[in-house]
Design an enzyme around this catalytic site. Structure first.
Site, PDB file in Angstrom:
ATOM      1  N   LYS A   1      -0.765  -4.097  -3.304  1.00 53.08           N
ATOM      2  CA  LYS A   1      -2.057  -3.541  -2.875  1.00 53.08           C
ATOM      3  C   LYS A   1      -2.158  -2.110  -3.385  1.00 53.08           C
ATOM      4  O   LYS A   1      -1.530  -1.201  -2.848  1.00 53.08           O
ATOM      5  CB  LYS A   1      -2.194  -3.568  -1.355  1.00 53.08           C
TER       6      LYS A   1
ATOM      7  N   ASP B   1      10.027   5.074 -10.277  1.00 53.02           N
ATOM      8  CA  ASP B   1       9.601   5.638 -11.561  1.00 53.02           C
ATOM      9  C   ASP B   1      10.428   6.856 -11.952  1.00 53.02           C
ATOM     10  O   ASP B   1      10.683   7.096 -13.140  1.00 53.02           O
ATOM     11  CB  ASP B   1       8.125   6.026 -11.507  1.00 53.02           C
TER      12      ASP B   1
ATOM     13  N   SER C   1       0.814  -1.209   0.000  1.00 50.04           N
ATOM     14  CA  SER C   1       0.000   0.000   0.000  1.00 50.04           C
ATOM     15  C   SER C   1       0.854   1.268   0.000  1.00 50.04           C
ATOM     16  O   SER C   1       1.523   1.570  -0.986  1.00 50.04           O
ATOM     17  CB  SER C   1      -0.954  -0.042   1.193  1.00 50.04           C
TER      18      SER C   1
END
Length: 567
Positions: free
Chosen positions: A327, A313, A302
């Site tokens: 999740k 990224d 999460s």
């Protein structure tokens, strides 16, 4: 009387759904039902279910408990949704709330229940227990007028917690004095630390462990980072292993400390317009261009995946460890009016390049969801090449500087540390080290505390498990199904049979693990973590990967320099 299973099954179809609808449309939303019953068919179905519930309550052969029926109804509804929506009963809701808030009304102790009696690991500095003289090693034997022996950790916690300013009487047995002592403690606001064990690994490497994200995690992170920078930190190991998530905003705020201005941190999408937003970094982060390594594993979920995904990224940090949980759903809590809570999924989050980290699922099928999830996590851990080849091209994305990353289920680290399941060290770390340390600690606690309790720094540098203790450890492993043999031809790791020479080679590793866990039992995690990291394969592997992290940090050094020139 007990009802047959088939009858209960049939009944559940009739009384669970009506109760669910009553709760869902009434108490959960806290508004007039007519507001949500604009669809004629929905209104008809609701009326049908309401009538069925009235008939069942009035005409069924046995009386029905409205509270039980309602609870089963809510659980039945939630179980038909995604695997991360959940119903939290009233008796657990306060604990869940405390875990997110980062504080609660309590007496300020860290304890564990090794057998049938809770043992104080340490009083919280400055808390009521420390001020009144509760000490590490005390056994909690009574709370108010009731015995605490045989109570679970949660039961003890619930009895000691309470409204700030109220008193609770706790009775302890102190082994070092062989006597009972009672303390009347006034509950205060106790902060639960989510940022633990910050320390300098060497003259330029800092380490921070975040165990979960609460509303106070960002402040704790800034404080720890500031301290480490003052001590000369030039690069950071951020440990998110085992961090299940929590307050999503805190993960954004921490990402903001490491990313450049206007870099996307996360995008959220849902049915509500408020849920459709993009969160971007603001200027002024504390760690603008320092090399960063992030440690993750299957327990990282999460909010941990939001943070590690954003850093990956943007090529801001080098991710090391094992694939994360996967999740990517966002839950919101709805009060049901009786202090119970519906924690329901209201959106999905996406990393800056558009990855959905949520593992695939079918609504209402939780068993297969977890079975498939852990199957793919195991494949990513033990059969990495096969796992990568199984990911379709549609789930491959490019980072800011052209590295390939994957969506569709968790964060796959830039560098995966694959375990050697045949190694004796792997077996030791599966729990034998901690189990032995607890047993030895219990048998030698009084002498250990007399010698070392007030000398944590000296313990870290001077204490070493003796040869006799290590002999006891290997005897303990044999009692637990491990065979140490002097015959090399008898070695069979699949049967947990290892060579004595191997055990001797791993003696230093085992000794460090045992020492670390003894430190944890004596002082808590803060003293233990630097010791345990010395015998942590993932941490040690990460420490050899700084060139890769520095390469990524260079992109941001250039960005920072360009920004300064423009200004």
């Amino acid at each position: 009387m007990d009802l047959p299973d088939d009858l209960m099954t049939r009944l559940s179809k009739y009384y669970i759904l009506p109760a669910v609808l009553l709760i869902a449309f009434g108490a959960v939303l806290g508004v007039q039902l007519d507001t949500y019953l604009t669809d004629d068919d929905l209104g008809t179905q609701f009326d049908k279910m309401r009538r069925a519930l009235v008939v069942i309550n009035k005409e069924y052969v046995d009386p029905l408990d409205a509270s039980d029926v309602t609870t089963e109804g809510v659980e039945g509804m939630v179980n038909s949704l995604d695997p991360h929506s959940t119903y939290i009963p009233a008796d657990r809701a306060e604990d869940v709330k405390d875990s997110y808030q980062g504080s609660f009304g309590g007496i300020g102790i860290v304890f564990e229940v090794p057998s049938d009696t809770a043992r104080v690991i340490s009083p919280v500095a400055g808390g009521p227990s420390e001020e009144m003289g509760v000490m590490a090693g005390d056994r909690i034997v009574g709370i108010e007028d009731s015995s605490a022996v045989g109570l679970s950790s949660n039961e003890i916690q619930n009895r000691l917690k309470g409204e700030i300013g109220t008193d609770v009487r706790m009775t302890v047995y102190r082994p070092t004095m062989d006597k009972r002592m009672s303390f009347t403690l006034t509950r205060e606001e106790i902060e639960t630390q989510s940022v633990r064990s910050p320390y300098m690994v060497d003259e330029k490497t800092g380490y921070i462990n975040i165990t979960r994200f609460t509303m106070k995690t960002h402040d704790e992170f800034r404080e720890a980072t500031s301290t480490l920078l003052d001590q000369g930190m030039e690069r950071l190991v951020l440990d998110l292993r085992g961090n299940p998530g929590g307050v999503m905003r805190s993960s954004w705020q921490i990402a903001n400390e490491m990313l450049g201005e206007n870099m996307t941190i996360v995008e959220t999408k849902g049915r509500s317009e408020q849920m459709n937003q993009t969160i971007s970094a603001q200027p002024g982060g504390m760690l603008a261009d320092q090399p960063i390594i992030v440690l993750v594993n299957r327990g990282s979920a999460s909010a941990s995946e939001i943070l590690s995904g954003a850093l990956q990224d943007h090529d801001r940090a080098f991710i090391v460890g094992r694939r994360t949980f996967g999740k990517g759903l966002i839950q919101k809590q709805f009060d049901l009016g009786d202090k119970s809570v519906l924690q329901m999924t209201v959106g999905r989050y996406y990393t800056p390049v558009g990855r959905l980290i949520q593992s695939p699922y079918e609504r209402g099928d939780r068993e297969d969801y977890y079975k498939e999830k852990f199957s793919t996590i195991n494949q990513a851990t033990y059969h990495l090449n096969e796992y990568r080849e199984s990911i379709p091209d549609s789930l491959a994305y490019q980072t800011d500087h052209g590295r390939t990353v994957f969506g569709g289920g968790g964060i796959l680290p830039d560098y995966v540390v694959q375990p050697d399941t045949t190694a004796l060290t792997h077996l030791v770390r599966s729990g034998l080290d901690y189990a032995f340390a607890r047993k030895w600690f219990t048998q030698n606690e009084t002498d250990l505390r007399k010698t070392w309790q007030e000398r944590p720094d000296e313990f870290k540098t001077s204490f070493e498990p003796s040869d006799e203790m290590m002999d006891e450890f290997w005897a303990f492993t044999e009692e637990n199904g491990v065979t140490i043999t002097e015959n090399p031809d008898s070695v069979d790791t699949s049967e947990r049979i290892y060579a004595k020479a191997t055990a001797q080679e791993e003696q230093a590793f085992v000794s460090t693990r045992v020492k670390g866990y003894l430190a944890r039992l004596l002082y808590g995690r803060g003293v233990a973590r630097p010791i345990l990291n010395q015998a942590d394969p993932i941490f040690q592997e990460a420490m050899s990967l700084w060139p890769s992290s520095q390469e990524l940090a260079a992109y941001h050094t250039q960005s920072t320099s360009s920004s300064m020139k423009q200004n």
